[in-house]
Scaffold this active site. Structure first.
Site, mmCIF file in Angstrom:
data_model
loop_
_atom_site.group_PDB
_atom_site.id
_atom_site.type_symbol
_atom_site.label_atom_id
_atom_site.label_comp_id
_atom_site.label_asym_id
_atom_site.label_seq_id
_atom_site.Cartn_x
_atom_site.Cartn_y
_atom_site.Cartn_z
ATOM 1 N N ASN A 42 0.839 -1.216 0.000
ATOM 2 C CA ASN A 42 0.000 0.000 0.000
ATOM 3 C C ASN A 42 0.867 1.257 0.000
ATOM 4 O O ASN A 42 0.744 2.137 0.839
ATOM 5 C CB ASN A 42 -1.013 0.009 1.160
ATOM 6 C CG ASN A 42 -0.378 -0.027 2.543
ATOM 7 O OD1 ASN A 42 0.777 -0.425 2.686
ATOM 8 N ND2 ASN A 42 -1.118 0.384 3.552
ATOM 9 N N LYS A 107 -2.563 -9.088 -2.469
ATOM 10 C CA LYS A 107 -3.194 -8.527 -1.280
ATOM 11 C C LYS A 107 -4.560 -7.945 -1.618
ATOM 12 O O LYS A 107 -4.681 -7.113 -2.514
ATOM 13 C CB LYS A 107 -2.305 -7.420 -0.726
ATOM 14 C CG LYS A 107 -2.957 -6.584 0.351
ATOM 15 C CD LYS A 107 -2.955 -7.272 1.703
ATOM 16 C CE LYS A 107 -3.686 -6.428 2.737
ATOM 17 N NZ LYS A 107 -3.186 -6.588 4.090
ATOM 18 N N HIS A 145 -7.168 -8.623 3.896
ATOM 19 C CA HIS A 145 -7.600 -7.737 4.987
ATOM 20 C C HIS A 145 -9.094 -7.996 5.137
ATOM 21 O O HIS A 145 -9.901 -7.535 4.336
ATOM 22 C CB HIS A 145 -7.311 -6.268 4.638
ATOM 23 C CG HIS A 145 -7.711 -5.316 5.723
ATOM 24 N ND1 HIS A 145 -6.817 -4.494 6.362
ATOM 25 C CD2 HIS A 145 -8.910 -5.075 6.310
ATOM 26 C CE1 HIS A 145 -7.446 -3.791 7.285
ATOM 27 N NE2 HIS A 145 -8.724 -4.108 7.264
ATOM 28 N N ASP A 261 2.088 -6.395 11.310
ATOM 29 C CA ASP A 261 1.385 -5.222 10.785
ATOM 30 C C ASP A 261 2.000 -3.942 11.341
ATOM 31 O O ASP A 261 1.286 -2.951 11.522
ATOM 32 C CB ASP A 261 -0.119 -5.282 11.080
ATOM 33 C CG ASP A 261 -0.899 -4.393 10.113
ATOM 34 O OD1 ASP A 261 -0.299 -3.898 9.141
ATOM 35 O OD2 ASP A 261 -2.109 -4.198 10.328
#
Ligand code: DOR
Ligand code: ZN
Length: 366
Positions: A42, A107, A145, A261
């Protein structure tokens, strides 16, 4: 004094960001015994292309890997960069990426569901356009996620439900049925419902758990509004934390493993809210050790050390087919001082320091 040696480990979910801060974040991971990492895509722009020649408006895995290696990630034995799934991800990208060796994982971000998730498309799009099928066929791992997106506040977080529970009750069973051979990592799970889902699924479905979700609950965040604890998915309740602790510390555990994370933000509190992400670079094994103790394990015992090793060093490596490093590091039950990390973007506050702790009960020796 309790002290034990374990193999160097892989942080199978972390955020190294981009630009001149990279080397500080990578060094923090090397300093905590990491032999490798899965670096989240990201970035800005998102790492949603595979080859540099086809970047278009995105960054490629090829480019991001080079940046990371130049900033110190060459000292890792392993580096996985998952492809950020967007509306532009195609079957051909999955096939050619897998054949080239550049693509090991993808992802899924719920659209607008977290930091840097604005390029995500709904999961249904990847079912309809064949991307998930191609991943299943090519053996590419799906990192998820797991939160439903575009919910009103009553469903996003309320007494009887939340975005993660809805995702694991409504979306994941369908996904599992449609793609029985797809390897899926349910990332940073936070609820008992997600734990139950992973446990009742076959060996293709596993999960990462962060230190903060093993150590804290929503009560810790709300009492004093300790915004350093704000991450997504948000912390949940005591019953959920107990389920996570039980899963991570069970003798039979082969499915739950470390993925911190760790998500550094130079500015946490903003004028209209708070950036989601807890920074745990440099101190994650120490925090995981604390969480095992909180769950009732005595890490002076060889059997508890074995369970800890499974969670931190073995289960994730086995799922991602990574070699178990020969090199080891030592965890010592000896207090260590917490310090802010100095970066070109300013000081980054490690999570426990943000909560007012000055030391941790554990130290690391490399
Ligand atoms: O707390 C979080 N921070 N959750 C995410 O999913 C993203 C991450 C970040 O990039 O800051
Ligand atoms: Zn993340």
């Amino acid at each position: 004094m309790t002290s034990f040696d374990i193999p160097k480990w892989y942080d199978l979910h972390t955020h190294f960001r981009q630009g001149e801060v990279l080397s500080a974040y990578i060094k923090a991971h090397l300093d905590m015994g990491c032999a490798g990492a899965l670096a989240m895509p990201n970035t800005k722009p998102p790492t949603a292309a595979i080859f540099e020649a086809n970047e278009g408006k995105y960054w490629s895995i090829e480019r991001y890997r080079r940046d990371l290696l130049n900033a110190g990630a060459d000292k890792f034995g392993e580096l996985i960069i998952p492809l950020y799934l967007t509306k532009d991800t195609s079957i051909n990208m999955i096939q050619s990426g897998a054949k080239s060796g550049h693509l090991k994982a993808c992802k899924y971000y719920p659209p607008h569901g977290t930091t840097g998730a604005e390029f995500g498309a709904p999961l249904s799009e990847y079912i309809e356009n064949g991307v998930l099928k191609a991943m299943e066929d090519e053996g590419v791992i799906l990192c998820i996620h797991g939160e439903q997106h575009a919910l009103g506040p009553d469903k996003y977080f309320d007494r009887n439900t939340n975005a993660e529970e809805l995702f694991y009750q409504e979306d994941m069973p369908q996904l599992r049925d449609k793609f029985p051979n797809l390897k899926i990592v349910c990332e940073h799970i936070t609820t008992k419902i997600a734990v139950d889902f992973v446990e009742e699924s076959n060996a293709n479905i596993v999960a990462t758990i962060t230190p903060q979700h093993l150590l804290y609950t929503i009560g810790d965040l709300i009492q004093g509004l300790k915004y350093h604890l704000y991450c997504l998915p948000v912390l949940k309740h005591c019953e959920d934390r107990a389920a996570l602790q039980k899963a991570a510390t069970s003798t039979q555990n082969t499915k739950f493993f470390a993925g911190t994370d760790s998500a550094p933000h130079a500015v946490k509190a903003t004028e209209c809210g708070c950036a989601a992400g807890c920074f745990t670079g440099g101190i994650a094994p120490q925090l995981y050790a604390m969480s095992f103790e909180l769950a009732g394990l005595d890490l002076a015992n060889a059997s508890s050390q074995e369970i800890f090793k499974n969670f931190l060093c073995l289960n994730g490596a086995n799922f991602y087919n990574l070699p178990i490093p020969q090199e080891t590091f030592t965890l010592v039950k000896q207090p260590s001082k917490l310090e802010p990390l100095q970066t070109p973007n300013g000081e980054i506050i490690p999570l426990p320091l943000g909560l007012g702790l000055k030391t941790l009960p554990w130290s690391i020796k490399l």
